[in-house]
Motif scaffolding. Structure first.
Motif, PDB file in Angstrom:
ATOM      1  N   CYS A 113       0.743  -1.444   0.010  1.00 55.54           N
ATOM      2  CA  CYS A 113       0.024   0.054  -0.040  1.00 55.54           C
ATOM      3  C   CYS A 113       0.860   1.337   0.113  1.00 55.54           C
ATOM      4  O   CYS A 113       0.454   2.308  -0.666  1.00 55.54           O
ATOM      5  CB  CYS A 113      -1.051  -0.137   1.161  1.00 55.54           C
ATOM      6  N   CYS A 115      -2.051  -6.142   1.076  1.00 58.79           N
ATOM      7  CA  CYS A 115      -2.019  -4.549   1.451  1.00 58.79           C
ATOM      8  C   CYS A 115      -0.595  -4.354   2.140  1.00 58.79           C
ATOM      9  O   CYS A 115      -0.043  -3.397   1.877  1.00 58.79           O
ATOM     10  CB  CYS A 115      -3.147  -4.052   2.076  1.00 58.79           C
ATOM     11  N   HIS A 116      -0.693  -4.760   3.500  1.00 57.45           N
ATOM     12  CA  HIS A 116       0.557  -4.547   4.184  1.00 57.45           C
ATOM     13  C   HIS A 116       0.808  -5.859   4.977  1.00 57.45           C
ATOM     14  O   HIS A 116       1.160  -5.766   6.007  1.00 57.45           O
ATOM     15  CB  HIS A 116       0.285  -3.230   5.259  1.00 57.45           C
TER      16      HIS A 116
HETATM   17 ZN   LIG Z   1      -1.774  -1.476   3.582  1.00 57.50          ZN
END
Ligand SMILES: [Zn+2]
Length: 198
Positions: free
Chosen positions: A103, A149-150
């Motif tokens: 992200c 995402c992370h």
């Molecule tokens: Zn993220």
């Protein structure tokens, strides 16, 4: 699913929005965007994935607009700070708080430079993409879950991307070496903590 005319009109809307914002905010480059008032650079909410999308449909753009996209790609490349990018335009990365996620940061921005390389064949874009992968490997496992995402999967994907770009088996090894940890971590979170993932 979309017709060429529809794709062209979506790209034009993206370009018009980026041009207007960049002029309004007096940016020294031609395309910029903000999300809830923040000028993000990363893949989730920022400039890199918008440019990646525009490059993916570059054949639908006017030559003058294509040039604006390339200028913006090169501008973003210049914002690199030791193989990484800050979440927000103009920020300085603080090593203790550095984000190396899909992200925000190199693991997500890598996809823009992969696309730039595939379209232009210019080696500087592949070199930048490789630097993104090296930083992702050096930083190691994320402790924020197994997701894209992370999480661990987001980091592993960079190595699948680099393997497809270069054919270097080093990258498939790196992707595989993250995979079992990812599953173990997911199992732990799902069954030990009874936590649900989106
Ligand atoms: Zn993220």
């Amino acid at each position: 699913v979309l017709t060429p005319a529809q794709i062209k009109s979506i790209c034009q809307a993206i370009l018009d929005s980026g041009k207007q914002y960049a002029i309004k905010k007096r940016k020294p480059f031609p395309l910029m965007y903000s999300y809830y008032g923040t000028e993000y650079l990363g893949a989730a909410h920022g400039l890199s994935s918008i440019l990646q999308m525009l490059l993916s449909y570059h054949e639908h753009l006017k030559p003058s607009d294509r040039e604006l996209v390339w200028q913006s790609v090169d501008f973003l490349m210049e914002q690199e700070q030791n193989c990484n990018w800050p979440p927000e335009l103009g920020e300085t990365i603080e090593r203790e708080n550095e984000l190396v996620h899909w992200c925000h940061g190199a693991p997500g921005i890598a996809y823009l430079f992969a696309k730039a390389y595939l379209v232009s064949k210019k080696p500087q874009y592949l070199d930048t993409c490789i630097r993104c992968g090296e930083l992702t490997w050096q930083k190691g496992l994320l402790k924020k879950g197994p997701g894209i995402c992370h999480g661990v999967a987001g980091s592993a994907y960079v190595f699948l991307l680099l393997y497809r770009l270069t054919g270097n088996s080093k990258y498939i090894y790196r992707a595989q070496s993250l995979f079992p940890v990812n599953l173990i971590k997911m199992e732990h979170l799902l069954y030990t903590r009874q936590h649900c993932f989106k």
